[in-house]
Write a protein that holds these residues in place. Structure first.
Motif, PDB file in Angstrom:
ATOM      1  N   CYS A   1      42.135 -29.972 -31.927  1.00 56.86           N
ATOM      2  CA  CYS A   1      42.302 -32.078 -32.091  1.00 56.86           C
ATOM      3  C   CYS A   1      41.765 -32.228 -33.883  1.00 56.86           C
ATOM      4  CB  CYS A   1      41.260 -32.087 -31.678  1.00 56.86           C
ATOM      5  SG  CYS A   1      39.538 -31.847 -30.854  1.00 56.86           S
ATOM      6  N   GLY A   2      40.746 -31.904 -34.175  1.00 53.66           N
ATOM      7  CA  GLY A   2      41.094 -31.898 -36.359  1.00 53.66           C
ATOM      8  C   GLY A   2      39.663 -32.606 -35.857  1.00 53.66           C
ATOM      9  N   GLY A   3      38.848 -32.579 -34.447  1.00 53.46           N
ATOM     10  CA  GLY A   3      37.128 -33.694 -34.614  1.00 53.46           C
ATOM     11  C   GLY A   3      36.555 -32.039 -35.731  1.00 53.46           C
ATOM     12  N   MET A   4      35.248 -32.576 -36.522  1.00 60.41           N
ATOM     13  CA  MET A   4      34.768 -31.757 -36.981  1.00 60.41           C
ATOM     14  C   MET A   4      33.263 -31.652 -36.353  1.00 60.41           C
ATOM     15  SD  MET A   4      36.006 -34.280 -41.022  1.00 60.41           S
ATOM     16  CE  MET A   4      36.130 -35.333 -40.245  1.00 60.41           C
ATOM     17  N   PHE A   5      32.330 -31.139 -37.275  1.00 57.27           N
ATOM     18  CA  PHE A   5      31.402 -30.700 -36.700  1.00 57.27           C
ATOM     19  C   PHE A   5      30.400 -30.011 -38.423  1.00 57.27           C
ATOM     20  CE2 PHE A   5      34.851 -29.897 -33.865  1.00 57.27           C
ATOM     21  CZ  PHE A   5      33.804 -30.725 -32.298  1.00 57.27           C
ATOM     22  N   SER A   6      29.344 -30.555 -37.850  1.00 53.43           N
ATOM     23  CA  SER A   6      27.835 -29.868 -38.383  1.00 53.43           C
ATOM     24  C   SER A   6      27.451 -28.577 -38.496  1.00 53.43           C
ATOM     25  CB  SER A   6      26.756 -30.808 -38.618  1.00 53.43           C
ATOM     26  OG  SER A   6      26.200 -30.914 -37.214  1.00 53.43           O
ATOM     27  N   ASN A   7      27.479 -27.683 -38.098  1.00 48.12           N
ATOM     28  CA  ASN A   7      26.807 -26.630 -37.518  1.00 48.12           C
ATOM     29  C   ASN A   7      28.300 -26.012 -36.795  1.00 48.12           C
ATOM     30  OD1 ASN A   7      26.069 -26.690 -34.869  1.00 48.12           O
ATOM     31  ND2 ASN A   7      24.665 -28.871 -36.123  1.00 48.12           N
ATOM     32  N   ASN A   8      28.417 -24.624 -36.717  1.00 51.51           N
ATOM     33  CA  ASN A   8      29.430 -23.463 -35.581  1.00 51.51           C
ATOM     34  C   ASN A   8      28.911 -23.546 -34.204  1.00 51.51           C
ATOM     35  OD1 ASN A   8      30.088 -22.920 -38.214  1.00 51.51           O
ATOM     36  ND2 ASN A   8      29.534 -20.567 -37.944  1.00 51.51           N
ATOM     37  N   THR A   9      27.715 -24.015 -33.855  1.00 47.00           N
ATOM     38  CA  THR A   9      27.288 -24.178 -32.896  1.00 47.00           C
ATOM     39  C   THR A   9      27.923 -25.365 -31.902  1.00 47.00           C
ATOM     40  OG1 THR A   9      25.148 -23.148 -32.809  1.00 47.00           O
ATOM     41  CG2 THR A   9      25.141 -24.694 -30.980  1.00 47.00           C
ATOM     42  N   LYS A  10      27.638 -26.793 -32.603  1.00 43.84           N
ATOM     43  CA  LYS A  10      27.711 -28.551 -32.254  1.00 43.84           C
ATOM     44  C   LYS A  10      30.281 -28.135 -32.053  1.00 43.84           C
ATOM     45  CE  LYS A  10      24.864 -31.166 -34.056  1.00 43.84           C
ATOM     46  NZ  LYS A  10      24.406 -32.060 -34.745  1.00 43.84           N
ATOM     47  N   PHE A  11      31.218 -26.788 -32.861  1.00 44.44           N
ATOM     48  CA  PHE A  11      32.252 -26.107 -32.564  1.00 44.44           C
ATOM     49  C   PHE A  11      31.975 -25.383 -31.679  1.00 44.44           C
ATOM     50  CE2 PHE A  11      35.206 -23.198 -33.803  1.00 44.44           C
ATOM     51  CZ  PHE A  11      36.602 -24.169 -33.185  1.00 44.44           C
ATOM     52  N   PHE A  12      30.967 -24.826 -31.274  1.00 46.79           N
ATOM     53  CA  PHE A  12      32.030 -24.139 -29.946  1.00 46.79           C
ATOM     54  C   PHE A  12      31.359 -23.966 -28.704  1.00 46.79           C
ATOM     55  CE2 PHE A  12      29.577 -19.886 -32.556  1.00 46.79           C
ATOM     56  CZ  PHE A  12      31.101 -20.019 -32.894  1.00 46.79           C
ATOM     57  N   ASP A  13      30.550 -26.221 -29.174  1.00 50.06           N
ATOM     58  CA  ASP A  13      30.201 -26.967 -27.691  1.00 50.06           C
ATOM     59  C   ASP A  13      31.269 -26.973 -27.010  1.00 50.06           C
ATOM     60  OD1 ASP A  13      27.634 -25.571 -27.335  1.00 50.06           O
ATOM     61  OD2 ASP A  13      25.907 -27.717 -28.259  1.00 50.06           O
ATOM     62  N   HIS A  14      31.823 -28.388 -28.216  1.00 49.78           N
ATOM     63  CA  HIS A  14      32.610 -28.857 -28.064  1.00 49.78           C
ATOM     64  C   HIS A  14      33.969 -28.043 -27.269  1.00 49.78           C
ATOM     65  CE1 HIS A  14      36.803 -30.632 -29.553  1.00 49.78           C
ATOM     66  NE2 HIS A  14      36.870 -30.055 -30.034  1.00 49.78           N
ATOM     67  N   THR A  15      34.651 -26.782 -27.398  1.00 46.78           N
ATOM     68  CA  THR A  15      35.414 -26.328 -26.725  1.00 46.78           C
ATOM     69  C   THR A  15      35.082 -25.855 -25.525  1.00 46.78           C
ATOM     70  OG1 THR A  15      34.561 -24.198 -26.969  1.00 46.78           O
ATOM     71  CG2 THR A  15      36.162 -24.932 -28.948  1.00 46.78           C
ATOM     72  N   LYS A  16      33.782 -25.570 -25.223  1.00 50.16           N
ATOM     73  CA  LYS A  16      33.562 -24.951 -24.229  1.00 50.16           C
ATOM     74  C   LYS A  16      32.706 -26.380 -23.403  1.00 50.16           C
ATOM     75  CE  LYS A  16      29.836 -21.296 -25.594  1.00 50.16           C
ATOM     76  NZ  LYS A  16      28.838 -20.800 -26.373  1.00 50.16           N
ATOM     77  N   ARG A  17      32.735 -27.686 -23.644  1.00 51.84           N
ATOM     78  CA  ARG A  17      32.716 -28.945 -23.095  1.00 51.84           C
ATOM     79  C   ARG A  17      34.296 -29.292 -22.517  1.00 51.84           C
ATOM     80  NH1 ARG A  17      29.281 -30.734 -26.458  1.00 51.84           N
ATOM     81  NH2 ARG A  17      27.199 -31.180 -26.704  1.00 51.84           N
ATOM     82  N   GLN A  18      35.498 -28.281 -22.693  1.00 53.05           N
ATOM     83  CA  GLN A  18      36.536 -28.299 -22.304  1.00 53.05           C
ATOM     84  C   GLN A  18      36.954 -28.072 -21.225  1.00 53.05           C
ATOM     85  OE1 GLN A  18      39.498 -30.385 -25.684  1.00 53.05           O
ATOM     86  NE2 GLN A  18      37.672 -29.498 -26.369  1.00 53.05           N
ATOM     87  N   VAL A  19      36.424 -26.543 -20.666  1.00 48.02           N
ATOM     88  CA  VAL A  19      36.775 -25.684 -19.656  1.00 48.02           C
ATOM     89  C   VAL A  19      37.477 -26.542 -18.367  1.00 48.02           C
ATOM     90  CG1 VAL A  19      35.632 -24.809 -20.397  1.00 48.02           C
ATOM     91  CG2 VAL A  19      34.788 -24.935 -18.838  1.00 48.02           C
ATOM     92  N   SER A  20      37.986 -25.814 -17.434  1.00 51.16           N
ATOM     93  CA  SER A  20      38.416 -26.656 -16.010  1.00 51.16           C
ATOM     94  C   SER A  20      36.810 -26.300 -15.340  1.00 51.16           C
ATOM     95  CB  SER A  20      39.109 -25.715 -15.428  1.00 51.16           C
ATOM     96  OG  SER A  20      38.533 -24.360 -15.100  1.00 51.16           O
ATOM     97  N   GLU A  21      37.779 -27.669 -13.952  1.00 50.11           N
ATOM     98  CA  GLU A  21      35.930 -28.209 -13.803  1.00 50.11           C
ATOM     99  C   GLU A  21      35.122 -26.272 -13.076  1.00 50.11           C
ATOM    100  OE1 GLU A  21      33.118 -30.596 -11.868  1.00 50.11           O
ATOM    101  OE2 GLU A  21      34.551 -31.362 -13.414  1.00 50.11           O
ATOM    102  N   GLY A  22      36.673 -26.322 -12.510  1.00 46.92           N
ATOM    103  CA  GLY A  22      36.305 -24.970 -11.290  1.00 46.92           C
ATOM    104  C   GLY A  22      35.520 -22.867 -12.638  1.00 46.92           C
ATOM    105  N   ASN A  23      35.754 -23.782 -13.593  1.00 43.83           N
ATOM    106  CA  ASN A  23      35.294 -22.479 -14.724  1.00 43.83           C
ATOM    107  C   ASN A  23      32.940 -23.088 -15.017  1.00 43.83           C
ATOM    108  OD1 ASN A  23      36.647 -20.728 -14.863  1.00 43.83           O
ATOM    109  ND2 ASN A  23      38.067 -21.427 -15.538  1.00 43.83           N
ATOM    110  N   ARG A  24      33.166 -23.992 -14.279  1.00 47.77           N
ATOM    111  CA  ARG A  24      31.628 -24.620 -15.193  1.00 47.77           C
ATOM    112  C   ARG A  24      30.774 -23.971 -13.442  1.00 47.77           C
ATOM    113  NH1 ARG A  24      33.764 -31.135 -16.540  1.00 47.77           N
ATOM    114  NH2 ARG A  24      35.683 -30.068 -17.938  1.00 47.77           N
ATOM    115  N   MET A  25      29.796 -23.424 -13.795  1.00 48.30           N
ATOM    116  CA  MET A  25      28.841 -22.917 -13.211  1.00 48.30           C
ATOM    117  C   MET A  25      27.686 -23.250 -12.456  1.00 48.30           C
ATOM    118  SD  MET A  25      31.018 -20.672 -12.194  1.00 48.30           S
ATOM    119  CE  MET A  25      30.487 -20.440 -10.885  1.00 48.30           C
TER     120      MET A  25
END
Length: 333
Positions: free
Chosen positions: A192-216
């Protein structure tokens, strides 16, 4: 670990997207020089009137009224290309990361930039039209800063950015902090091209988009689901009520800020001692400013003939000498 340090010795893959160009750079210096050639050619023979300048980066619709604004914008494309490459590398290293599900329609929609990047470090104010060189310049300030003794022989470095009171344990911490002033980003999502100030925020960006069934992990207050425990904790902070100080009417937004307020306003402890007199202070910055007052009657002056520069600290005098009498007098290559 410094952002991007894992890829320090990795050969970059930086595709130029100016019109139909097929050039691929292997390092930022090479890539930026290549982009500069496109800009020089375009500005010498613009295809439009002098009142408008179009960015010819593929899928970009940016229009500038000033050639300087166009140069800054296109240079940001080169910096952005590097960030997306780093994002691809992080995905390759962390194959368990979910893929970004957002649209790629904003891939080339860069943030609005000013005509230039200005360094607001003390006595600097140098300007750049390329974010790559600007961020490197600011990093050099961080690593050139001299450590100072603040208390009990402990050393620290001060942030000399305009109106900043920051004090840090080391130069690398200072460098990280300076990104809050420059808004530097270190990685971009290759989808998507979103920019982040550190790697952790980039990882969080992807994890927030997992399907509802995988959000435990479920918030007990609002029943929202999250991919991991840390994202849930970050969310839970929004449900915490503002904390009121028991000793005054101050209202803080977090327990940590309440502790800082209590320590500064309601405690008499002054652990930072001046080595030149009997004064003591509650924080390192106040001590630093106090120590400077000892030089009021004995200011440091530049001994170069014809230069009337005077400073209250030896450190400032050294910076002045290096910038004015050494750097400016170096023979040009």
């Amino acid at each position: 670990m410094a952002p991007g340090s894992k890829f320090k010795n990795v050969e970059l893959i930086l595709p130029c997207e100016w019109k139909e160009c097929c050039f691929v750079g292997k390092c930022m210096e090479e890539f930026c020089n290549h982009i500069a050639e496109h800009l020089d050619e375009y500005l010498q023979h613009p295809l439009e009137t002098a009142e408008q300048y179009w960015c010819w980066w593929r899928s970009c619709e940016f229009e500038a009224k000033d050639p300087r604004e166009l140069v800054t914008h296109v240079n940001f494309h080169s910096y952005y290309t590097k960030l997306k490459f780093i994002g691809c590398q992080l995905w390759a290293l962390h194959q368990d990361l979910p893929m970004c599900l957002k649209s790629s329609c904003s891939w080339h929609q860069l943030p609005k930039t000013s005509e230039e990047f200005v360094c607001h470090w003390e006595n600097c104010d140098v300007t750049f039209n390329n974010p790559v060189w600007f961020y490197q310049h600011v990093a050099n300030h961080a690593y050139a800063t001299e450590e100072e003794i603040i208390a009990d022989q402990k050393k620290a470095v001060y942030c000399h950015w305009k109106d900043c009171l920051g004090v840090f344990k080391g130069k690398h911490k200072l460098w990280d902090h300076l990104r809050t002033h420059t808004q530097e980003r270190v990685v971009a999502c290759p989808t998507c091209g979103g920019m982040f100030s550190n790697n952790t925020k980039f990882f969080d960006h992807t994890k927030r988009q997992v399907s509802e069934g995988n959000r435990m992990f479920v918030c007990q207050n609002c029943q929202k689901h999250f991919a991991d425990e840390r994202l849930l904790r970050d969310h839970m902070r929004r449900h915490v009520n503002h904390v009121t100080c028991a000793l005054c009417d101050m209202v803080c937004t977090s327990v940590s800020s309440l502790k800082a307020h209590t320590r500064f306003r309601h405690c008499n402890e002054r652990p930072f001692h001046c080595h030149l007199c009997d004064s003591s202070f509650k924080n390192a910055y106040d001590l630093h400013k106090h120590v400077e007052t000892h030089n009021d009657s004995d200011a440091y002056s530049c001994d170069v003939e014809g230069c009337g520069f005077i400073s209250r600290t030896l450190q400032t005098l050294k910076r002045h000498y290096k910038r004015v009498h050494v750097e400016l007098n170096k023979p040009s290559k």
